[in-house]
Scaffold this motif. Structure first.
Motif, short mmCIF file in Angstrom:
data_model
loop_
_atom_site.label_atom_id
_atom_site.label_comp_id
_atom_site.label_asym_id
_atom_site.label_seq_id
_atom_site.Cartn_x
_atom_site.Cartn_y
_atom_site.Cartn_z
N ILE A 191 0.84 -1.20 0.00
CA ILE A 191 0.00 0.00 0.00
C ILE A 191 0.87 1.25 0.00
O ILE A 191 0.63 2.20 -0.75
N GLU A 192 1.94 1.22 0.78
CA GLU A 192 2.81 2.40 0.83
C GLU A 192 3.38 2.69 -0.56
O GLU A 192 3.46 3.84 -0.99
N ILE A 193 3.73 1.63 -1.29
CA ILE A 193 4.29 1.85 -2.63
C ILE A 193 3.24 2.46 -3.56
O ILE A 193 3.52 3.39 -4.31
N LYS A 194 2.01 1.94 -3.49
CA LYS A 194 0.93 2.48 -4.33
C LYS A 194 0.71 3.96 -4.02
O LYS A 194 0.53 4.78 -4.92
N VAL A 195 0.71 4.27 -2.73
CA VAL A 195 0.47 5.66 -2.33
C VAL A 195 1.63 6.54 -2.78
O VAL A 195 1.43 7.64 -3.29
N GLU A 196 2.85 6.01 -2.64
CA GLU A 196 4.03 6.76 -3.12
C GLU A 196 3.90 7.06 -4.60
O GLU A 196 4.17 8.16 -5.05
N GLU A 197 3.48 6.06 -5.37
CA GLU A 197 3.31 6.26 -6.82
C GLU A 197 2.31 7.37 -7.08
O GLU A 197 2.51 8.20 -7.96
N LEU B 25 1.39 9.82 -5.04
CA LEU B 25 1.80 11.13 -4.55
C LEU B 25 2.99 11.68 -5.34
O LEU B 25 3.13 12.89 -5.48
N GLY B 26 3.82 10.80 -5.85
CA GLY B 26 4.98 11.24 -6.61
C GLY B 26 5.88 12.12 -5.76
O GLY B 26 6.14 11.82 -4.60
N LEU C 268 0.52 9.16 6.05
CA LEU C 268 -0.20 8.09 6.73
C LEU C 268 -1.70 8.18 6.43
O LEU C 268 -2.36 7.16 6.22
N ASP C 269 -2.20 9.40 6.41
CA ASP C 269 -3.62 9.60 6.07
C ASP C 269 -3.93 9.05 4.68
O ASP C 269 -4.96 8.40 4.47
N ALA C 270 -3.03 9.34 3.75
CA ALA C 270 -3.23 8.87 2.38
C ALA C 270 -3.22 7.33 2.34
O ALA C 270 -4.03 6.71 1.63
N CYS C 271 -2.33 6.73 3.12
CA CYS C 271 -2.27 5.25 3.18
C CYS C 271 -3.56 4.71 3.79
O CYS C 271 -4.14 3.72 3.31
N ARG C 272 -4.01 5.36 4.84
CA ARG C 272 -5.25 4.94 5.51
C ARG C 272 -6.44 4.99 4.55
O ARG C 272 -7.25 4.07 4.50
#
Ligand SMILES: [Zn+2]
Ligand SMILES: [Zn+2]
Ligand SMILES: [Zn+2]
Length: 1005
Positions: A105-111, A113-114, A126-130
């Motif tokens: 999930i962190e990787i997806k969110v990183e992608e 957010l860029g 963390l909010d975005a991951c949640r």
């Protein structure tokens, strides 16, 4: 005018509002809405109050996509368990869960957010991951509910819930305070792309091309000490490596103590062969000497000495380009199949190297940073200009280092090698081994057991495995081996999306501050404000004023930034959920303490890969913190494959989407498929197999429809015939139903759902459709509706339906509930089949069914023979339909006695107009006994025929109403050719002989 249509109208044909066409895709959602309105899950809890508890603890699926067939299989099986346990009289609450933290999930969110991620505060990331995880929690919940899985879906457990995160941290603190945790350098798989540690299970092997090089290290200690022949010579050893970037970290060369090594005089260039003692000497394993000579293109080779590797212990060499002394070390892991038998050893970049380094006191400091950049050791580089590889990424550094070796004359051979190499499971980049400072749980931690006995954590875990029921049984050996051989558990990760290791480290000595009171405060903070607090609060705000390092007295601290391994937080779900959830805590405590007379069972049911995953981490955390396994039963599910035995994947396009099947064919079809497979093996699914399940569903539905149709007008309270007064055939069917029920209950108990599926199909299709319901037609349609014989059949049809609908309810969740609504009303009946209990075998049929079933086996042997003879007679055009025939059965001995006892029912079960049973006497036996020398097999018994069957055209006249050939038919009013049996039935039905067409009786409409 023919009276036939009106006469036909006096037949009692099946009638039910239970639709032939299921329309599952439309009707299932309506039923789900009805259950929601009934608050069925709460009703089930109310009904379960006071019953013994059965706990199936849900292993949380990862919340990062829609469900696939593996999920449907997993949750479908769990639903079968929960529903069958509930109907078996347990209270079986089911709290579904979701695994929300971790790298994917962190990787997806990183992608997503860029670059923004760099500027965002941690709490916002963390909010975005949640939010990302919650989206899939919601989607999967909707999908699991759609396929009919019952559970507390409104409030599932989530590993990212505040309470759960607080419990995870609390569990970590318990490990820390009890002395299980240490911080240490260790080579771990490291993804330089994702900048994190990877667990063994997160590494996949893929092909990779590496430089394969031979490098010489010059001996600096006394060569004569190795072998006298080497005195005064220039001696080298040769190492082989495919990771030139690890050479700056090279601290030793390892030799196998027991291998034979040779010293070779060798020269690479034949045209300028140096003479005599100027020729360099190379030490390599004897068995690899030829191979090495070829790879290094030696022109001439001469062995001048031979010795065991053991003599090379603690000799010294010169590093090929650093100012560093290299030690000769011994290791039994050195192999003689590839390389040179001399292994370059970099303790910071390999597991064997690391442990060898520990034995020889070599410092494993890692000079490759998290991003994979090499930093030269300043102690080994005294030139003003740093080397070319300094600061370079390991893959870029490879050719630079090779060039440097060549320049210095240390490179003896080189090539490119394609080989299988570990890659990151997420980003598929090659990974490296890197010694990093990590947090570990030691498997060797001593645990007190009893008064003054101590065991290691590992020993205790293995003992606990032994107390658990593993299904299938091989699971026990598998997880035992894993626990027995596993290294210490590396629980730290260098990412953000998981529970932080909320520990303060001393600035002076790097040791963690262990302060239980502080730890409790931080857990409370997590509970109230979420784990974000660790990222947002200043260290000083959290630390007590007088905090002092217990190791060095230091007073300055920094916050640890590592987070926990995702397996740690999934692994404490027994604590965060079973122990903490008010719906589960009391029975779970009873299970853990095991003191009550009947402690509940706790089942974990997941894929077979969880022996290394969730089963494993749950076991370790529970054994360490509670001294026992967190479960009493573990069942494992195989993989879901396509018809060619391949894993399902997007790229192959061979996936079967359970939601798509539910929307096109019905969730019931997905559920039938789940029931059809033996989940312990790898399971096969395809569109084709789903279609087959849909076909089967139609047959089952039709059987139920026929049962319900024949129950029209039956009021159990008024019309039920006592067991003792039932007709023999009906009694037999009840005995069969009892036998089936006993088997099915045992199979549910053993989670043998595929056997339930097979037995129900066989019963519905063979016993009911092809036999009982078929032969009953004469009785059901032509007898007076209220006649005892018809009521006898209805009583049994009703009992069969009541039993079957309950027995299939865990699987055919929607349809069973629909059937339930169409059953004759019974006072006090629950509003849904799911609130009912399984039938009790002795209430279906009070006696032991075995003797009756045995007797009927012989009746069926006669019937089989009769059907065969009838078919022959039909072929020979002696008779037409069954009712146009009558049978003469001659028999002797026990069979005669049996047939005489059953004579009344024979006509019905063979479906002919008449059956005569006569004793075979003298020549008559020979005349009819055409089969006296034959044996037929029936069931599991081979029996000699002591009877013979002859088929004859039926005597008498065909009745216009029941189509039986009867001795006497006559007119009934205007209806002609009505047999006396039908006439009295009509009379019983109150239908007087009609005088004219106009005077049709009411009942005939
Ligand atoms: Zn990666
Ligand atoms: Zn300190
Ligand atoms: Zn008749």
């Amino acid at each position: 005018m023919s009276p036939a249509p009106e006469l036909k109208a006096t037949l009692t044909l099946p009638q039910t509002a239970f639709a032939m066409k299921a329309n599952l895709p439309q009707n299932e959602p309506l039923r789900l809405a009805r259950w929601a309105k009934l608050r069925l899950y709460e009703e089930l809890r109310k009904a379960g109050r006071g019953r013994p508890v059965y706990l199936l603890h849900d292993g949380p699926p990862y919340a990062n996509g829609p469900i696939h067939l593996g999920h449907a299989l997993n949750k479908g099986l769990k639903d079968f368990v929960v529903k069958s346990k509930t109907m078996a009289g347990f209270d079986a609450p089911f709290v579904p869960g979701y695994d929300c933290h971790g790298l994917p999930i962190e990787i997806k969110v990183e992608e997503k957010l860029g670059h923004k991620k760099q500027e965002m505060p941690a709490a916002a990331v963390l909010d975005a991951c949640r939010a990302y995880a919650q989206k899939y929690v919601d989607l999967q919940t909707e999908q699991f509910e759609r396929i009919g899985c019952f559970g507390r879906w409104e409030t599932p457990y989530k590993t990212m819930a505040r309470g759960y995160e607080a419990r995870t941290l609390e569990a970590f603190y318990s490990f820390l305070e009890k002395g299980f945790v240490y911080r240490g350098l260790k080579p771990v798989y490291w993804c330089i792309h994702d900048r994190t540690t990877l667990a063994e299970a997160e590494v996949e092997y893929e092909n990779h091309t590496s430089p394969s090089i031979y490098v010489r290290y010059q001996l600096t200690s006394d060569p004569a000490a190795i072998a006298p022949a080497l005195a005064g010579r220039e001696v080298f050893t040769i190492i082989w490596t495919t990771t030139p970037w690890t050479l700056p970290a090279s601290l030793a060369v390892a030799f196998h103590p027991d291998f034979e090594y040779v010293a070779l005089e060798a020269t690479p260039d034949p045209c300028c062969v140096p003479s005599g003692t100027d020729v360099p000497v190379y030490i390599v394993a004897a068995s690899l000497a030829e191979q090495v000579a070829t790879a290094c293109k030696f022109a001439s080779v001469k062995e001048i000495a031979r010795f065991k590797g053991a003599v090379l212990d603690r000799v010294t060499f010169q590093h090929p380009f650093l100012e560093r002394s290299i030690m000769g070390v011994l290791g039994t892991y050195v192999t003689a199949d590839t390389g040179t038998g001399a292994v370059h050893t970099a303790p910071s970049h390999g597991a064997d190297d690391f442990y060898t380094g520990q034995r020889y006191g070599l410092e494993p400091t890692c000079r490759v940073d998290a991003g994979g950049h090499i930093h030269v050791d300043p102690a080994a580089w005294h030139l003003a200009q740093p080397p070319a590889f300094d600061g370079m990424n390991v893959w870029k550094a490879n050719p630079v280092i090779v060039a440097m070796l060549e320049e210095r004359g240390a490179l003896l051979g080189g090539a490119q090698l394609e080989h299988s190499y570990p890659h990151c499971w997420r980003c598929h980049h090659p990974v490296i081994f890197r010694a990093t400072e990590q947090w570990f749980i030691s498997l060797e931690t001593p645990i007190k057991v009893g008064q003054n006995q101590e065991k290691t954590f590992r020993q205790l875990a293995i003992e606990e495995i032994d107390k658990v029921v593993w299904d299938p049984a091989w699971g026990k050996e598998r997880i035992t081996n894993m626990v027995a051989t596993r290294p210490d558990w590396c629980i730290s990760r260098q990412k953000i999306w998981d529970v932080p290791i909320a520990v303060f480290l001393c600035e002076a000595c790097n040791q963690p501050l262990i302060d239980p009171a502080l730890n409790r405060r931080i857990v409370d903070l997590f509970e109230r404000e979420g784990m974000e607090v660790w990222h947002t609060a200043k260290a000083e705000a959290l630390l007590p004023q007088a905090a002092k390092c217990s190791h060095c007295g230091g007073t300055a601290f920094r916050k640890e930034t590592d987070i926990l391994d995702v397996w740690f937080d999934a692994g404490v779900s027994w604590l965060a959920v079973c122990e903490s959830d008010p719906d589960l805590s009391a029975p779970y405590k009873a299970f853990q303490e095991g003191t009550s007379a009947n402690p509940p069972e706790v089942l974990y049911l997941e894929g077979g890969d969880q022996h290394r995953g969730w089963f494993h981490s749950s076991l370790l955390t529970s054994v360490a913190l509670r001294g026992r396994a967190p479960y009493s039963h573990v069942a494992t599910v195989g993989w879901t494959l396509d018809e060619l035995g391949r894993a399902m994947s997007k790229s192959l396009g061979n996936g079967v989407d359970p939601v798509d099947i539910a929307n096109r064919m019905g969730a019931e079809i997905v559920r039938l498929w789940v029931a059809s497979v033996d989940f312990r093996e790898d399971t096969v699914a395809s569109e084709n197999l789903m279609q087959r399940c849909a076909e089967l569903y139609k047959k089952l539905r039709n059987t139920f429809r026929f049962l319900l149709g024949n129950l029209n007008g039956f009021d159990p309270a008024r019309d039920r015939v006592p067991e003792a007064e039932l007709l023999p055939l009906d009694r037999y069917m009840l005995a069969r139903t009892r036998e089936l029920t006993e088997k099915i209950l045992a199979w549910y108990e053993a989670f043998e759902f595929h056997r339930v599926y097979q037995a129900v199909n066989e019963f519905a299709i063979v016993d009911l459709s092809a036999f009982y319901l078929d032969v009953l037609k004469d009785r059901m349609y032509t007898f007076a509706p209220t006649s005892q014989a018809r009521r006898s059949a209805q009583t049994v049809l009703w009992q069969i339906t009541e039993a079957l609908v309950r027995l299939v309810a865990p699987i055919l969740t929607f349809t069973a509930d629909e059937i339930w609504e169409h059953l004759p009303a019974v006072e006090g009946r629950p509003i849904s089949v799911h609130l009912a209990l399984f039938p009790k075998p002795e209430e279906i049929f009070s006696a032991d069914p075995a003797p009756l079933l045995e007797e009927w086996k012989q009746v069926f042997a006669v019937r089989d023979e009769a059907l065969r003879v009838l078919e022959e007679a039909r072929q020979a055009k002696i008779i037409g339909k069954g009712l146009e025939a009558e049978l003469l059965i001659t028999a002797s001995g026990e069979t005669l006695a049996l047939l005489q006892r059953r004579a009344d029912g024979l006509k019905e079960i063979i479906n002919v107009s008449n059956v005569k049973v006569v004793e075979a006497k003298g020549t008559t036996v020979a005349e009819y006994d055409r089969t006296s020398t034959k044996a037929i097999s029936y069931g599991d018994k081979l029996m000699m025929l002591d009877f013979a069957v002859t088929a004859l055209p039926a005597s008498g006249h065909k009745c216009a109403r029941c189509w039986n050939f009867m001795p006497e038919v006559s007119s009934y009013g205007i209806w002609e050719n009505v047999c006396t049996r039908c006439q009295s039935a009509l009379h019983e039905m109150g239908i007087e002989p009609p005088k004219s067409v106009a005077a049709q009786p009411e009942a005939a409409k």
